[in-house]
Scaffold this motif. Structure first.
Motif, short mmCIF file in Angstrom:
data_model
loop_
_atom_site.label_atom_id
_atom_site.label_comp_id
_atom_site.label_asym_id
_atom_site.label_seq_id
_atom_site.Cartn_x
_atom_site.Cartn_y
_atom_site.Cartn_z
N MET A 19 44.37 33.11 44.65
CA MET A 19 44.28 34.06 43.40
C MET A 19 43.43 35.29 43.93
SD MET A 19 44.04 35.22 40.25
CE MET A 19 45.08 33.73 39.37
N LEU A 20 44.03 36.25 43.71
CA LEU A 20 43.15 37.69 43.83
C LEU A 20 42.89 38.37 42.78
CD1 LEU A 20 45.84 39.03 46.64
CD2 LEU A 20 43.44 37.87 47.02
N ILE A 21 41.50 38.64 42.77
CA ILE A 21 40.93 39.66 41.72
C ILE A 21 40.75 41.22 42.20
CG2 ILE A 21 39.05 40.03 40.23
CD1 ILE A 21 38.41 36.91 40.40
N LEU A 22 41.55 41.94 41.59
CA LEU A 22 41.31 43.31 41.81
C LEU A 22 40.49 44.10 40.79
CD1 LEU A 22 44.16 42.38 42.90
CD2 LEU A 22 44.95 44.71 43.19
N SER A 23 39.30 44.59 41.37
CA SER A 23 38.30 45.35 40.35
C SER A 23 38.64 46.68 40.48
CB SER A 23 37.12 44.64 40.67
OG SER A 23 36.03 45.08 39.75
N LEU A 24 38.72 47.47 39.66
CA LEU A 24 39.01 48.86 39.79
C LEU A 24 37.63 49.52 39.21
CD1 LEU A 24 42.53 48.92 38.71
CD2 LEU A 24 41.76 49.93 40.83
N THR A 25 36.93 50.36 39.82
CA THR A 25 36.02 51.13 39.24
C THR A 25 36.11 52.47 39.33
OG1 THR A 25 34.32 49.18 40.22
CG2 THR A 25 33.32 51.21 39.61
N TYR A 26 35.64 53.27 38.36
CA TYR A 26 35.91 54.72 38.24
C TYR A 26 34.81 55.30 38.84
CZ TYR A 26 39.31 53.93 34.35
OH TYR A 26 40.48 53.59 33.57
N LYS A 27 35.44 56.20 39.60
CA LYS A 27 34.51 57.19 40.13
C LYS A 27 34.35 58.55 39.68
CE LYS A 27 36.61 57.17 44.46
NZ LYS A 27 36.75 57.50 45.72
N LYS A 28 35.35 58.87 38.69
CA LYS A 28 35.56 60.00 37.85
C LYS A 28 35.41 59.76 36.58
CE LYS A 28 37.58 62.82 41.75
NZ LYS A 28 38.41 63.65 41.94
N SER A 29 35.27 60.99 35.57
CA SER A 29 35.32 60.74 34.21
C SER A 29 36.56 60.03 33.64
CB SER A 29 35.08 62.21 33.59
OG SER A 29 36.30 62.70 33.60
N LEU A 30 36.22 59.49 32.38
CA LEU A 30 37.57 58.90 31.78
C LEU A 30 38.59 59.99 31.41
CD1 LEU A 30 35.49 56.80 29.13
CD2 LEU A 30 36.57 56.01 31.59
N GLU A 31 37.99 61.24 31.18
CA GLU A 31 39.19 62.23 30.90
C GLU A 31 39.93 62.14 32.41
OE1 GLU A 31 35.83 62.72 30.35
OE2 GLU A 31 36.12 62.66 28.10
N GLU A 32 39.58 62.19 33.46
CA GLU A 32 40.23 62.22 34.81
C GLU A 32 41.22 61.03 34.97
OE1 GLU A 32 40.49 64.68 37.49
OE2 GLU A 32 39.82 65.81 35.96
N ALA A 33 40.54 60.01 34.28
CA ALA A 33 41.23 58.60 34.53
C ALA A 33 42.56 58.67 33.54
CB ALA A 33 40.46 57.40 34.19
N ASP A 34 42.26 59.31 32.47
CA ASP A 34 43.50 59.40 31.51
C ASP A 34 44.52 60.24 31.99
OD1 ASP A 34 42.13 57.50 29.51
OD2 ASP A 34 41.15 59.08 28.42
N ARG A 35 44.19 61.33 32.63
CA ARG A 35 45.33 62.14 33.05
C ARG A 35 46.18 61.64 34.13
NH1 ARG A 35 42.92 66.17 36.72
NH2 ARG A 35 45.04 66.88 36.93
N PHE A 36 45.72 60.27 34.58
CA PHE A 36 46.48 59.65 35.55
C PHE A 36 46.90 58.13 35.06
CE2 PHE A 36 44.43 62.49 38.23
CZ PHE A 36 45.38 62.81 39.07
N MET A 37 46.62 58.09 33.84
CA MET A 37 47.23 56.63 33.11
C MET A 37 48.49 56.14 33.10
SD MET A 37 45.53 53.88 31.98
CE MET A 37 43.99 54.42 31.75
N ASP A 38 49.40 57.06 32.74
CA ASP A 38 50.91 56.58 32.64
C ASP A 38 51.28 56.25 34.06
OD1 ASP A 38 50.89 57.39 30.03
OD2 ASP A 38 51.68 59.34 30.09
N GLU A 39 50.83 57.18 35.07
CA GLU A 39 51.31 56.71 36.49
C GLU A 39 50.80 55.28 36.90
OE1 GLU A 39 50.55 59.94 39.48
OE2 GLU A 39 50.39 61.37 37.93
N HIS A 40 49.44 55.25 36.44
CA HIS A 40 48.81 53.83 36.88
C HIS A 40 49.36 52.78 36.09
CE1 HIS A 40 45.79 50.89 37.37
NE2 HIS A 40 45.80 50.76 36.12
N LEU A 41 49.72 53.07 34.82
CA LEU A 41 50.65 52.09 34.02
C LEU A 41 52.01 51.73 34.82
CD1 LEU A 41 49.54 52.89 30.38
CD2 LEU A 41 48.67 50.96 32.02
N ALA A 42 52.66 52.63 35.23
CA ALA A 42 53.98 52.52 35.82
C ALA A 42 53.71 51.78 37.15
CB ALA A 42 54.60 53.79 36.02
#
Length: 94
Positions: free
Chosen positions: A1-24
């Protein structure tokens, strides 16, 4: 089992800009049979993915996450050897 832990380095607004690409990208991980579950951390500082498969392949795939390639988040991969699981969750055991 692998646990991938993503930790934001930028704001939630920046993360939301790439959310659709991340979900794909996530969907591709599920289609390949690697990803078992995923979701946001609470509080929302990143996310977690439970994965199974070849570590090198999954690490290489993780490096292509739009959050990673666009500098939105770091991804730490932790390998675990799960030996016990509740009924119905046996797929999590190594």
């Amino acid at each position: 089992m692998l646990i991938l832990s993503l930790t934001y380095k930028k704001s939630l607004e920046e993360a939301d800009r790439f959310m659709d690409e991340h979900l794909a990208w996530l969907q591709h991980g599920y289609e390949r049979g690697w990803f078992l579950a995923s979701g946001r951390k609470v509080p929302r500082t990143g996310g977690v993915i439970l994965a199974t498969g070849d570590r090198a392949e999954i690490e290489a795939f993780a490096a292509t996450d739009p959050f990673v390639t666009n500098g939105i988040a770091d991804c730490e991969v932790t390998e675990t050897l799960l030996t016990t699981a509740a009924p119905g969750f046996e797929i999590l055991k190594s």
